[in-house]
Structures are given as structure tokens and as C-alpha cells.
Enzyme design. Structure first.
Site, short mmCIF file in Angstrom:
data_model
loop_
_atom_site.label_atom_id
_atom_site.label_comp_id
_atom_site.label_asym_id
_atom_site.label_seq_id
_atom_site.Cartn_x
_atom_site.Cartn_y
_atom_site.Cartn_z
N HIS A 150 0.85 -1.19 0.00
CA HIS A 150 0.00 0.00 0.00
C HIS A 150 0.89 1.24 0.00
O HIS A 150 2.12 1.15 -0.07
CB HIS A 150 -0.98 0.00 1.18
N HIS A 174 3.95 1.51 2.31
CA HIS A 174 5.15 0.81 1.87
C HIS A 174 5.90 1.66 0.84
O HIS A 174 7.13 1.74 0.86
CB HIS A 174 4.80 -0.54 1.23
N CYS A 180 -0.49 -11.40 20.18
CA CYS A 180 -1.28 -10.77 19.10
C CYS A 180 -0.78 -11.30 17.76
O CYS A 180 0.38 -11.06 17.39
CB CYS A 180 -1.14 -9.25 19.14
N CYS A 182 0.32 -8.49 15.26
CA CYS A 182 1.66 -7.92 15.49
C CYS A 182 2.74 -8.98 15.42
O CYS A 182 3.93 -8.65 15.33
CB CYS A 182 1.72 -7.25 16.86
N CYS A 199 -5.35 -5.15 21.44
CA CYS A 199 -4.18 -4.56 20.80
C CYS A 199 -4.60 -3.25 20.15
O CYS A 199 -5.53 -3.25 19.33
CB CYS A 199 -3.59 -5.52 19.77
N HIS A 230 -4.43 -3.47 16.16
CA HIS A 230 -5.26 -4.41 15.40
C HIS A 230 -6.67 -4.58 15.96
O HIS A 230 -7.48 -5.31 15.40
CB HIS A 230 -4.55 -5.77 15.31
N LYS A 265 -7.15 6.45 9.13
CA LYS A 265 -6.19 5.36 9.12
C LYS A 265 -6.59 4.35 8.05
O LYS A 265 -7.76 4.01 7.91
CB LYS A 265 -6.14 4.68 10.49
N LYS A 306 -8.37 -2.33 5.76
CA LYS A 306 -9.07 -3.19 4.80
C LYS A 306 -10.56 -3.19 5.06
O LYS A 306 -11.38 -3.23 4.14
CB LYS A 306 -8.51 -4.61 4.87
#
Length: 499
Positions: free
Chosen positions: A26, A29, A135, A138, A152, A155, A309, A312
């Protein structure tokens, strides 16, 4: 003007974090890879010996489960997704020299296992039973203080309770040494806010770290060399890529020599979410293995999408491939490098993107290049003698702006270095408007103004090279400096306005 520092001729080894291949790349990256690419290109322009490494992190339970859900083997899923990250090289015009995959049993595994055995030989690995909160998102254990409302924070899921017997690394043994190396500047953390953050974390106490998982629970990974019933966990696997790619395993004299030449890394580029791993666990591992620490770690922020943020579930993931298809590579590079603070967080917005495109690229850089090329094309080839032709004011402005640009590049303030270039673009436009070469009657005066205008654009093209390499080359093809003359040939507009 050449951006090379004539007094410096040395190696420069730069790495990015290796990307986890549980999904497609994405825009976040893309941001990290482009930032590292600019730094690598800058050091190459200084005629340094540069090695730029990136790659993919391919092991772990999350990958294994994702492969099962997709009806694929972990090997197949890793190969498919790793190729998507490898494709970024062409899509984003990146200049990396090597791409390492942690599933590569020939290139990566031997070095990772050698590192493990070195930690063991130092007395820093021990086995114990452990129960904790894990998690999967992570790929790490969490303490209660890491959680928000029992979840978490990254996530938004409750961690799983896991009870295992694992190998642990004595990170606590190196707490004071790591802190000392950071405080002394031997391991430089950039920016200073991140240095303060990691020092505060270290001060709170470094705990020993789980370094393995039972093979029955995690088969997709590198076997622990002295305990085949255990699989190496991410730390000694993924973090080792920075040395395995440059020959740490030392299979022959060539590999040994390569490793000695390149290590330590001069700059490691990472995101703020993995600062603790790279500035605490990784230095501890290197100290245990009796290897030099990297010279500096640069930490960038996150990028949101239209103020939110990326997620998906929300469906707002920005695909860099699609953005490049629509707007081109250099505009995407420009936006991410200019709009996003290099060490801070930033936002990707189509409106802001198109505003930057039209205002800075089409109307700014593109219009200036077209103006100068049009003027120069009329009298090309143009005889030059820079000692006599270059105006004092022009020369002074270039020197002042270039000094700021070089400092910002060296301090990895890339958005500020780009602002320096646009300051020179603004000055160039004002210079042309002030001199009005189209209204001059004297041919020598016309030639002088055009020579100075061409020189300004030539300097801009050189400074742009690390940021917008394709655009830089297009400018140089329109305005060529060939010894005693300038050859100008008006070409296509660099950027066409979007609306």
C-alpha cells in the site's frame, strides 16, 4: 552544480524494513521505499559506493493461516506476494541493489542460523516455559500495559493466551550498553523525538525476549539450529536480513569480504511502529554477536488516507500501483516526499495530490522548464563562459540555496530539501520576469540572460535527481551542457495540467 562532496569517498549501506507479505503493498510501503531511494541516490550522486537493500519478511503464523485460508501453501503465498513488492522497483523507479526474501534457504537461512548460534555461544539464549498474551496481527507477545481495553491498539483484537516452552534472548543483559551507545551518538536515532522515545522505553526496563516457537505450533519458519523441535521467531529471522544479504554466513572469501566491506549499515530506514525492535532488540543481538551496531536509524511516520487510518475493513487502502497508472511515477514520488513530513505523519488526499501536481509540477517546474527551453531553442547552440557569463546575484542565490539543500539532505529532511529546490524555481521565474529577455534588443544581453536561466534550470535538474529521476533526465535532454556551449531543444511539457 554537482551535489558530490569532493572530500568524501566512502561506502554507504542503506536498508529499509523488510515488508510483511500478508497482503499487497500500500501507499505506506511506497513512502518508506521512496524515502530510502532518495537518500541512496543522493549518496550515489556524491560518488559514494552505495548498497541499497530491501526485501520481504515471509515467515510466521499469520502467513501460514492466510495461506491456508487461500487454499495455498505458505511457500506459494509468499512467492506471489513477494513478487508484488519486488514489482515496486519498476513502478516507483526505485534503485535498490538487492532484494532479500527470508524464505530463501540458500541466501538467508544460513546467516540467520549462524547468528542464532553466535547468540547461543555468548550465553544469551536460554529455554523456559512461558505464558503470555499473543497478538497474531503484530506477531508478538503483549503485556497488559500494551493493551487498550484488553485489545491490541493497532489491530483492535484481543490477544490469544499462549502457554509454551520457548528459547529466550537475554536482552536485559544489554540494557545499559544499548542506552550508552544511543546517548553517545554511536547509534544515532533520527529524529531526536524518536531517540527520546526509545531512551524512555529502555529506562523503563528491557525484558528478555521470546526468540522461538515450538515447531508443532509454527512450522513455517527457520528451524532452530541446535533444537529442531523449535522454530526461530521473527527477531533472529527477519532482523538478520540486514547482514545475511551481504554475506554474513561467510560461505567463501568473496562473501566474507563483502560482509566486512558493507557492515555496519550507515542508515536503516524504518517506520515508527518497529522502533523498539530496531533500536533495542537488534542492537542487543549485535552486541551479543560481537558485531558493530548500525551507525544510524531513521524513523518515519505513518500515512493516512483522506484523514483516516488505512484499513481493509474500511476499504480505504491506497494502492500505489493504481495511483502511478493514473498520474505517473514522479508525481507520486513528489507528493509523498513534499506533502508528507519526512519524519512525521502525513495524509494522502486526491485533492491535495492534484493541487500539488498542478501548482508545483505543471505550473511551477514544468512551466519554468518550458519557458527557458523555448527561449534557448531560438539561439541554440549557445556559447558560454561561466566565469564571465554567470551573474553574481544568480551565483550567490544558488550557493545559498544549495548549502541549505545539502544540509537538509544530510539530515534526512527530504521535504525541506524539496522546498529548497522550489525556492530556486521561484527565484528563476522572478529572474526571467525581471530581465525580460523577450523585450531586449541587444543580442549579447539576450544570450547572457538565457545562459543564466539555463544554468539555473540545470542546477535544479541536478538537485531534483534523487527525488524525481525521470523528470530530471527529461530536463537534461532539453537543456544540455556540452563544454563550451549549451544545446537547447524544446521538448514536450513535463507535466500536463489535470484540470
Amino acid at each position: 552544480m554537482n551535489i558530490r562532496d569532493k572530500d568524501k569517498k566512502s561506502k554507504f549501506y542503506i536498508t529499509t524494513a523488510i515488508d510483511y507479505i500478508n497482503g499487497a503493498p500500500h501507499i505506506g510501503h511506497a513512502l518508506e521505499k521512496i524515502q530510502a531511494d532518495v537518500v541512496a541516490r543522493f549518496h550515489r550522486a556524491r560518488e559514494e559506493d552505495v548498497f541499497f537493500l530491501t526485501g520481504t519478511d515471509e515467515h510466521g503464523l499469520k502467513i501460514y493461516r492466510a495461506a491456508e485460508a487461500a487454499g495455498l501453501s505458505a511457500t506459494e503465498l509468499a512467492a506471489q506476494n513477494a513478487e508484488k513488492f519486488r514489482d515496486l522497483k519498476k513502478i516507483l523507479n526505485l534503485s535498490w541493489d538487492d532484494f532479500i526474501r527470508t524464505s530463501d534457504q540458500k541466501r538467508h537461512w544460513p546467516g540467520a542460523q549462524k547468528l542464532w548460534l553466535q547468540l547461543y555461544a555468548s550465553g544469551d539464549l536460554y529455554k523456559k516455559k512461558y505464558q503470555g498474551l499473543y497478538c497474531i496481527g503484530c506477531e508478538s507477545f503483549k503485556t497488559e500495559k500494551d493493551l487498550v481495553g484488553g485489545r491490541c491498539p493497532d489491530h483492535q483484537r484481543e490477544p490469544e493466551k499462549i502457554k509454551q516452552e520457548n528459547w529466550f534472548f537475554k536482552l536485559s543483559r544489554y540494557q545499559e550498553e544499548i542506552k550508552s551507545r544511543i546517548k553517545s551518538g554511536e547509534l544515532k536515532i533520527i529524529p531526536e523525538t524518536r531517540e527520546n522515545e526509545i531512551l524512555s522505553f529502555i529506562k523503563s526496563g528491557l525484558e528478555d525476549v521470546s526468540f522461538s516457537r515450538p515447531q508443532k505450533d509454527l512450522s513455517w519458519g527457520i528451524p532452530v539450529p541446535n533444537d529442531p523441535e523449535q522454530t526461530m521467531y521473527v527477531w533472529c529471522d527477519a532482523l538478520a536480513n540486514y547482514i545475511t544479504a551481504i554475506g554474513y554466513a561467510g560461505a567463501d572469501d568473496v562473501e566474507i569480504s563483502k560482509f566486512k566491506h558493507w557492515w555496519p549499515a550507515d542508515l536503516q530506514v524504518i517506520g515508527k511502529d518497529i522502533l523498539r525492535f530496531h533500536a533495542a532488540i537488534w542492537p542487543g543481538m549485535l552486541l551479543s554477536a560481537k558485531l558493530p551496531l548500525p551507525k544510524s536509524i531513521f524513523v518515519h511516520g505513518f500515512i493516512t488516507a483522506e484523514g483516516n487510518k488505512m484499513s481493509k475493513s474500511i476499504g480505504n487502502i491506497i494502492d500505489p500501483v493504481e495511483i502511478v497508472k493514473k498520474y505517473g511515477t514522479d508525481p507520486v514520488r513528489y507528493y509523498l516526499l513534499r506533502e508528507v513530513s519526512t519524519s512525521g505523519d502525513g495524509d494522502f488526499s486526491i485533492k491535495k495530490f492534484e493541487d500539488r501536481y498542478n501548482g508545483d509540477l505543471a505550473n511551477g517546474l514544468g512551466n519554468l522548464t518550458a519557458r527557458v527551453a523555448t527561449l534557448g531553442d531560438k539561439i541554440s547552440p549557445i556559447k558560454i563562459n561561466f566565469k564571465n557569463d554567470l551573474e553574481t546575484e544568480v551565483s550567490k542565490v544558488i550557493d545559498n540555496i544549495f548549502d541549505k539543500y545539502r544540509r537538509n539532505m544530510e539530515e534526512i529532511k527530504l521535504n525541506e530539501a524539496l522546498a529548497d529546490i522550489w525556492e530556486l524555481i521561484s527565484f528563476s521565474d522572478k529572474y526571467i520576469n525581471q530581465e525580460k529577455p523577450w523585450s531586449l534588443k541587444d543580442e549579447e544581453q539576450i544570450r547572457r540572460v538565457i545562459v543564466n536561466s539555463c544554468y539555473l534550470v540545470g542546477v535544479i535538474a541536478n538537485m531534483l535527481g534523487p527525488f524525481l529521476p525521470e523528470t530530471s533526465e527529461k530536463i537534461k535532454k532539453q537543456i544540455k551542457f556540452t563544454g563550451p556551449e549549451i544545446v537547447v531543444e524544446r521538448g514536450k511539457n513535463l507535466f500536463t495540467r489535470l484540470r
